[in-house]
Design a protein around this motif. Structure first.
Motif, short mmCIF file in Angstrom:
data_model
loop_
_atom_site.label_atom_id
_atom_site.label_comp_id
_atom_site.label_asym_id
_atom_site.label_seq_id
_atom_site.Cartn_x
_atom_site.Cartn_y
_atom_site.Cartn_z
N ALA A 1 -1.85 117.46 65.97
CA ALA A 1 -3.20 117.58 65.42
C ALA A 1 -4.13 116.50 65.97
O ALA A 1 -5.36 116.70 66.04
N ALA A 2 -3.56 115.38 66.39
CA ALA A 2 -4.37 114.32 66.99
C ALA A 2 -4.72 114.62 68.44
O ALA A 2 -5.51 113.89 69.05
N GLY A 3 -4.13 115.67 69.00
CA GLY A 3 -4.48 116.09 70.36
C GLY A 3 -3.41 115.88 71.40
O GLY A 3 -3.62 116.21 72.57
N LEU A 4 -2.25 115.37 71.01
CA LEU A 4 -1.17 115.20 71.97
C LEU A 4 -0.57 116.56 72.31
O LEU A 4 -0.24 117.35 71.42
N THR A 5 -0.42 116.84 73.59
CA THR A 5 0.05 118.16 74.03
C THR A 5 1.46 118.13 74.61
O THR A 5 2.01 119.18 74.91
N THR A 6 2.02 116.94 74.79
CA THR A 6 3.42 116.80 75.19
C THR A 6 4.07 115.82 74.22
O THR A 6 3.70 114.64 74.19
N ILE A 7 5.01 116.32 73.42
CA ILE A 7 5.64 115.49 72.39
C ILE A 7 7.15 115.68 72.50
O ILE A 7 7.67 116.77 72.25
N GLU A 8 7.85 114.63 72.89
CA GLU A 8 9.31 114.73 72.98
C GLU A 8 9.87 114.75 71.57
O GLU A 8 9.79 113.76 70.83
N ALA A 9 10.46 115.90 71.22
CA ALA A 9 10.72 116.18 69.81
C ALA A 9 11.97 115.52 69.27
O ALA A 9 11.99 114.99 68.15
N THR A 10 13.06 115.57 70.04
CA THR A 10 14.34 115.08 69.51
C THR A 10 15.34 114.99 70.65
O THR A 10 14.99 115.20 71.82
#
Length: 308
Positions: A45-54
């Motif tokens: 929601a803050a705008g990050l489009t690549t998030i290493e999940a786990t």
């Protein structure tokens, strides 16, 4: 603050957010999987489009991420967000693919000491283990990122020769990794070393556009090293919301470069990221409350509401 661009820097940088994986894996607190899911949703929601999940490692080795099977299905509503996951071997790949992971990463060491500490294998043995993982992922049309740890210094071996990093990097590229993340795992690099390594990798036929940087801030050099990489043309930077993280297998490793600290510098240079700094700061404050400790990020501290 009005931006003051510097000539020669990229117009846009992709922030590869590693907080939910690399950050949380080194926290003493074991967060519930639903809190982790909300954390990732807040990051998006803050705008990050690549998030290493786990990470799909064995729970025995990283108990903080033992809930990968429960967490990952809660992220299916995040359309347009890349959610790479770490896989250590073929079993980890099987688990990730079964849940619909569309991007994976492998974690290699360039030093023998850390390869033994982290993977209980030599460097060559670990690369042999990754060979079928990468091949099978590519067969499933799942791109693979390769992490290279200890690119600049090792707690057991000291300074790491550039040619050793180049050798492992070239092997991972040849195996099929789409991108390499160059890790300063214990945070000892300085800008001249960053330039030397990037130049050597280019000389070995690895273009800058396939490289990312991953700095830790042990000696306060993470932002200086990042700026050096940007001047070289790097456009992907790993960072961790609130400065979470370290490395459970290298006790001298302190926190990752804080995403907020990175954003403050990039915004000041007029470099676009698409990330809302205020919203991200709020997320890191929210997570710090769940962890029971303040965020180590200086930007988070500076932007936090102050008690009168």
């Amino acid at each position: 603050m009005s931006p003051t661009p510097e000539p020669g820097l990229p117009a846009r940088v992709r922030v590869h957010e590693v907080g939910p994986r690399d950050g949380l894996q080194n926290e003493k607190a074991l967060l519930p999987f639903d809190v982790k899911a909300e954390f990732i949703h807040r990051l998006a929601a803050a705008g990050l489009t690549t998030i290493e999940a786990t990470s799909f490692v064995h729970p025995k080795w990283v108990p903080q991420l033992a809930d990968a099977e429960r967490l990952f299905p809660l992220l299916r509503d995040l359309d347009g967000v890349r959610l790479p996951v770490l896989v250590p071997n073929e079993r980890g790949l099987d688990r990730a693919l079964a849940l619909g992971a569309r991007e994976v990463a492998v974690f290699a060491s360039v030093t023998e000491s850390f390869a033994r500490a982290n993977l209980n294998r030599t460097v060559d043995e670990s690369l042999a283990m990754f060979t079928p993982v990468i091949a099978r992922a590519l067969d499933a049309e799942v791109p693979v990122r390769g992490y290279l740890s200890m690119c600049f210094g090792d707690p057991w071996e000291g300074e790491v020769p550039v040619d050793r990093v180049v050798r492992v990097a070239r092997r991972l590229i040849d195996l099929g990794c789409a991108e390499l993340s160059l890790g300063d795992t214990i945070g000892v690099a300085t800008p001249g070393q960053v330039t030397a390594l990037l130049t050597a990798l280019n000389g070995a036929g690895i273009p800058t556009e396939r490289l990312a940087v991953h700095f830790h801030d042990t000696y306060g050099q993470a932002l200086a090293n990042t700026l050096t990489a940007l001047r070289h043309g790097v456009t992907t930077v790993d960072a961790s919301a609130g400065g979470l993280g370290g490395c459970p297998f290298a006790k001298s490793a302190t926190g990752n470069l804080a995403t907020e600290d990175l954003l403050w510098m990039l915004e000041g240079l007029g470099i676009e990221t698409g990330v809302d700094l205020d919203r991200l700061t709020g997320t890191s404050l929210w997570l710090a409350a769940h962890l029971g400790r303040p965020s180590p990020s200086r930007t988070v501290s500076a932007l936090s509401p102050k008690e009168s």
